[in-house]
Design an enzyme around this catalytic site. Structure first.
Site, PDB file in Angstrom:
ATOM      1  N   CYS A 102      40.083  49.370  41.503  1.00 36.18           N
ATOM      2  CA  CYS A 102      39.433  49.158  42.796  1.00 36.18           C
ATOM      3  C   CYS A 102      40.400  49.442  43.943  1.00 36.18           C
ATOM      4  O   CYS A 102      40.038  50.100  44.923  1.00 36.18           O
ATOM      5  CB  CYS A 102      38.903  47.732  42.879  1.00 36.18           C
ATOM      6  SG  CYS A 102      38.076  47.360  44.452  1.00 36.18           S
ATOM      7  N   CYS A 211      35.590  40.332  40.141  1.00 35.85           N
ATOM      8  CA  CYS A 211      34.681  39.906  41.202  1.00 35.85           C
ATOM      9  C   CYS A 211      33.212  40.017  40.812  1.00 35.85           C
ATOM     10  O   CYS A 211      32.420  39.137  41.145  1.00 35.85           O
ATOM     11  CB  CYS A 211      34.957  40.727  42.459  1.00 35.85           C
ATOM     12  SG  CYS A 211      34.747  42.513  42.255  1.00 35.85           S
TER      13      CYS A 211
END
Length: 400
Positions: A102, A211
């Site tokens: 990410c 997440c």
């Protein structure tokens, strides 16, 4: 610093770290915009989209600090660049690190580009616990024309240091990024937030883990995207089938294998995605779980490849493959196409293919590479029957 007021876009998650990063930037006289990035829209198992709550908290902080709030949707980009790659790696029998992916493809690529080209920012700031040797010099007029190269340095708070997750950041991105809280401890960050009237943010539970999984169990989550395929648990000791598993992607090296009907505890040593076998050994400290060497993909050097490594083909530095693990002394030996052989000063448990080997020299994070294959385990070396192909570095074709 000369010229107009510099415009900094601060990536904000709703947490205390990025909130204080924005607070510090404003206190230093910058024009600050808070930017919330949405990467995932699915509901968690309670039926709540946690991104909505995060965005509300970012809006609250921006209102408190009296700075503009902006949001951007990167759900499609995240799916393509991070999530799909993560699934591909799990299906290939390795264990990826989506947080590093990410940062590499979204935060310090897409988000940085959006901040500069769409919002007109001079730089991007984040709430990472990290530092650089350039600091705010990157904002000086004419600085970029001098083609400075920036080093990534560990944070002052060694416990919270996040350079591990930044080990794949590009030099281009690092030259345009600020880490305002890198010189602070977590305790000081919380104290500053409380004094600024951000008690609501201070009281937030700190996000942990991946997440997009939220509170769900990983095995339940991943089976929504990867079709389970049953196979055998095979004993390393005697090649005996000792049980059945529901899919090799559900396991990672070093993890306990729950095998029904077995009195002793077994642990994952290796996986074979072709045969769909998961290799196990008894005892959490079985020698097969420990090794002293590994082979990597080509290394991403953040600053530049160390001169000593290029000259001598070897370099002594420090290593870790888990963010919270202590650094271990190692020797890198330059191999084909920029990959390295990592020789550790002491054996480590559960070196895992797909994870990142990250290298440090003093306080500098040099960069890192994907672990392709651990070297022979102590178990194999003790038996002295390993074959030369076990020491071979996989080719790019084999990696894919």
């Amino acid at each position: 610093m000369t010229g107009r007021m510099k415009h900094i876009v601060c990536a904000m998650s709703g947490g205390v770290d990025s909130s204080v990063a924005a607070l510090l930037l404003k206190s230093r006289g910058f024009r600050v915009t808070g930017l919330f990035m949405r990467n995932w829209d699915a509901l968690d198992e309670t039926g709540v989209c946690t991104a909505d709550k995060d965005e509300e908290d970012v809006q609250f902080v921006c209102d408190k600090l009296n700075i503009p709030f902006h949001h951007v949707n990167f759900v499609k980009e995240y799916w393509h660049d991070v999530f799909s790659e993560m699934l591909r790696q799990y299906q290939g029998g390795v264990t990826p690190n989506p947080d590093i992916l990410c940062n590499k493809f979204i935060k310090f690529d897409r988000l940085l580009q959006y901040s500069r080209e769409t919002l007109g920012a001079d730089a991007l700031a984040t709430g990472h616990y990290a530092r650089t040797d350039a600091g705010e010099q990157i904002l000086e007029d004419g600085w970029h024309s001098k083609q400075h190269s920036v080093k990534l340095l560990q944070a002052a708070d060694s416990v919270k240091d996040q350079t591990f997750f930044l080990s794949q950041i590009s030099q281009h991105a690092l030259q345009r990024t600020l880490f305002p809280i890198g010189d602070l401890t977590k305790a000081v960050v919380k104290e500053m937030a409380a004094r600024a009237g951000l008690q609501r943010i201070v009281k937030r539970k700190e996000s942990m883990g991946i997440c997009f999984i939220g509170t769900r169990k990983f095995n339940n989550f991943i089976q929504e995207y990867v079709e389970p395929r049953s196979g055998n648990f095979v004993s390393l000791e005697d090649n005996r089938v000792v049980g059945k598993h529901k899919g090799q992607f559900l396991y990672t090296v070093g993890q306990k294998a729950k095998i029904s009907g077995m009195k002793e505890k077994w642990y994952i040593v290796d996986k074979n995605p072709l045969s769909n076998e998961v290799i196990v050994a008894p005892n959490t400290n079985h020698p097969a779980l420990f090794c002293e060497a590994m082979f990597t993909s080509p290394v991403h050097w953040i600053h530049e490849a160390p001169r000593q490594l290029l000259q001598d083909q070897m370099l002594d530095c420090d290593f870790r493959f888990q963010n919270t693990d202590p650094l271990v002394r190692c020797t890198l030996t330059l191999s084909s196409m920029g990959s390295v052989i990592v020789s550790l000063s002491r054996p480590l448990r559960a070196i895992t293919p797909g994870q990142y080997a990250v290298f440090y020299l003093g306080e500098e994070c040099l960069g890192g590479a994907i672990i392709l294959k651990p070297g022979p385990s102590l178990h194999v070396l003790n038996r002295k029957n390993y074959k030369t192909e076990e020491l071979r570095i996989p080719t790019a074709q084999q990696e894919s």
